[in-house]
Enzyme design. Structure first.
Site, PDB file in Angstrom:
ATOM      1  CG  ASN A  15      -1.757   1.211   1.379  1.00 19.44           C
ATOM      2  OD1 ASN A  15      -1.789   2.062   0.481  1.00 19.44           O
ATOM      3  ND2 ASN A  15      -2.452   1.327   2.496  1.00 19.44           N
ATOM      4  CD1 TRP A  16       3.386   0.875  -2.810  1.00 22.23           C
ATOM      5  CD2 TRP A  16       3.461   1.948  -4.778  1.00 22.23           C
ATOM      6  NE1 TRP A  16       4.037   0.061  -3.710  1.00 22.23           N
ATOM      7  CE2 TRP A  16       4.092   0.697  -4.922  1.00 22.23           C
ATOM      8  CE3 TRP A  16       3.389   2.800  -5.887  1.00 22.23           C
ATOM      9  CZ2 TRP A  16       4.653   0.279  -6.137  1.00 22.23           C
ATOM     10  CZ3 TRP A  16       3.928   2.389  -7.091  1.00 22.23           C
ATOM     11  CH2 TRP A  16       4.560   1.138  -7.215  1.00 22.23           C
ATOM     12  CE  LYS A  17      -0.249   3.165   4.813  1.00 19.58           C
ATOM     13  NZ  LYS A  17      -0.090   3.268   6.258  1.00 19.58           N
ATOM     14  CG  HIS A 100      -5.848   1.901   5.333  1.00 18.04           C
ATOM     15  ND1 HIS A 100      -5.397   2.826   6.252  1.00 18.04           N
ATOM     16  CD2 HIS A 100      -4.826   1.026   5.144  1.00 18.04           C
ATOM     17  CE1 HIS A 100      -4.152   2.520   6.575  1.00 18.04           C
ATOM     18  NE2 HIS A 100      -3.781   1.445   5.930  1.00 18.04           N
ATOM     19  CD  GLU A 102      -2.873   5.415   6.827  1.00 16.47           C
ATOM     20  OE1 GLU A 102      -2.869   5.413   5.585  1.00 16.47           O
ATOM     21  OE2 GLU A 102      -1.949   4.917   7.511  1.00 16.47           O
ATOM     22  CD  GLU A 172      -3.476  -2.379   7.414  1.00 17.17           C
ATOM     23  OE1 GLU A 172      -2.403  -2.644   6.872  1.00 17.17           O
ATOM     24  OE2 GLU A 172      -4.081  -1.314   7.228  1.00 17.17           O
ATOM     25  N   GLY A 178       2.567   2.455  10.920  1.00 18.76           N
ATOM     26  CA  GLY A 178       3.501   3.564  10.780  1.00 18.76           C
ATOM     27  C   GLY A 178       4.219   3.938  12.060  1.00 18.76           C
ATOM     28  CB  SER A 218       5.302  -1.590  12.143  1.00 18.74           C
ATOM     29  OG  SER A 218       4.923  -0.247  12.390  1.00 18.74           O
ATOM     30  N   GLY A 239       2.884  -0.981   4.357  1.00 15.40           N
ATOM     31  CA  GLY A 239       2.943   0.442   4.037  1.00 15.40           C
ATOM     32  C   GLY A 239       4.369   0.862   3.755  1.00 15.40           C
ATOM     33  N   GLY A 240       5.005   1.465   4.751  1.00 16.07           N
ATOM     34  CA  GLY A 240       6.329   2.056   4.588  1.00 16.07           C
ATOM     35  C   GLY A 240       7.357   1.166   3.900  1.00 16.07           C
TER      36      GLY A 240
HETATM   37  P1  13P Z   1       3.052   0.528   7.751  1.00 14.43           P
HETATM   38  O1  13P Z   1       3.579  -0.758   7.152  1.00 14.43           O
HETATM   39  O2  13P Z   1       3.764   1.735   7.244  1.00 14.43           O
HETATM   40  O3  13P Z   1       2.943   0.446   9.236  1.00 14.43           O
HETATM   41  O4  13P Z   1       1.545   0.690   7.204  1.00 14.43           O
HETATM   42  C1  13P Z   1       0.678  -0.375   7.317  1.00 14.43           C
HETATM   43  C2  13P Z   1      -0.531  -0.082   6.540  1.00 14.43           C
HETATM   44  O5  13P Z   1      -1.315   0.789   6.893  1.00 14.43           O
HETATM   45  C3  13P Z   1      -0.774  -0.843   5.314  1.00 14.43           C
HETATM   46  O6  13P Z   1      -2.053  -0.607   4.805  1.00 14.43           O
END
Ligand code: 13P
Length: 256
Positions: A15-17, A100, A102, A172, A178, A218, A239-240
């Site tokens: 997930n590149w957000k 998600h 977010e 999640e 994050g 994470s 994510g990251g």
């Molecule tokens: P991180 O891997 O950056 O913690 O993000 C997880 C995430 O929200 C994937 O959708």
């Protein structure tokens, strides 16, 4: 009821957000493609909407799947700023992330809108990756399993077992996203097993055993191996660590 994760092909979804210009997205997709031949896990990339098309071109003909990060529930009309399920299908998406945390936190997503989006996505043949998870306050108040139950019951309300079988779920925990604070494999497994038990009750053992439940929060090359060995963890939503090919490819390999 837990079961061997080996019967379900793991999915590693990046997930590149809200990251990556067109050129950056193209370069990252290219690097990931070059590095991920003969992987045991299925791989999906979720770039921002603007880069879906260029990533689709880049991965075309490969086994890598395209995913969107959100969708609206109407198929067309006067909905400024929204993207429809049909548009995602048209650009080449197989998956769409829905609910998600977010989106819930910053954009007013609720279990009711999640439910509408899931139904609309399934209606055109997209596979929703449905995100659920508790906040730190909820975990500390011992509310985790209640929160998960509500998110599942309301988010998946009205779905037939056959429709449920086409979902991917992603646990999640909000406190792990994050933050560098990953759930331990035991913490994650407890919730994953609970989710699978809920699915067994609602949709029967066959659906529950076939459905993939990803962990997100994470995930890194250093913790993926342990996490993916838990019997009810069927891959990761990353994510990251999905923003660089080297770290994402190690996660795709599930630490093997
Ligand atoms: P991180 O891997 O950056 O913690 O993000 C997880 C995430 O929200 C994937 O959708």
């Amino acid at each position: 009821m837990s079961s061997s994760a080996r019967t379900r092909r793991p999915l590693a979804a990046g997930n590149w957000k809200m990251h990556k210009t067109l050129a950056e997205a193209q370069a990252l997709a290219r690097e990931i493609m070059a590095g991920c031949r003969d992987m045991a896990a299925e791989v999906a990339l979720a770039p921002p909407f603007t880069a879906l098309s260029i990533v689709a071109q880049e991965i075309s003909g490969s086994a890598i799947r395209l995913a969107a990060q959100d969708v609206f529930w109407e198929n067309q009309g006067a909905y400024t700023g929204a993207i429809s399920p049909g548009m995602l299908l048209d650009v080449g998406c197989r998956y769409v992330i829905i609910g998600h945390s977010e989106r819930r936190q910053y954009f007013g997503e609720t279990d009711e809108t999640v439910n509408k989006k899931i139904k609309a996505a399934l209606g055109v043949g997209l596979a929703p990756i449905v995100c659920i998870g508790e906040t730190l306050a909820q975990r500390e108040a011992q509310e985790t399993l209640n929160v998960i139950t509500t998110q599942l019951a309301q988010g998946l309300a009205g779905l037939l077992p056959e429709e449920m079988s086409r979902l991917v779920l992603a646990y999640e925990p909000v406190w792990a996203i994050g933050t560098g604070r990953t759930a331990t494999p035991e913490q994650a497994q407890e919730v994953h097993r609970f989710i699978r038990q809920w699915l067994t009750e609602q949709a029967g053992p066959e659906v529950a055993q076939g459905l993939r439940i990803l962990y997100g929060g994470s995930v890194t090359p250093d913790n993926i191996r342990e996490l993916s060995q838990a019997p009810d963890i069927d891959g990761a939503l990353v994510g990251g660590a999905s923003l660089k090919a080297a770290s994402f490819l190690k996660i795709v390999a599930m630490g093997e």
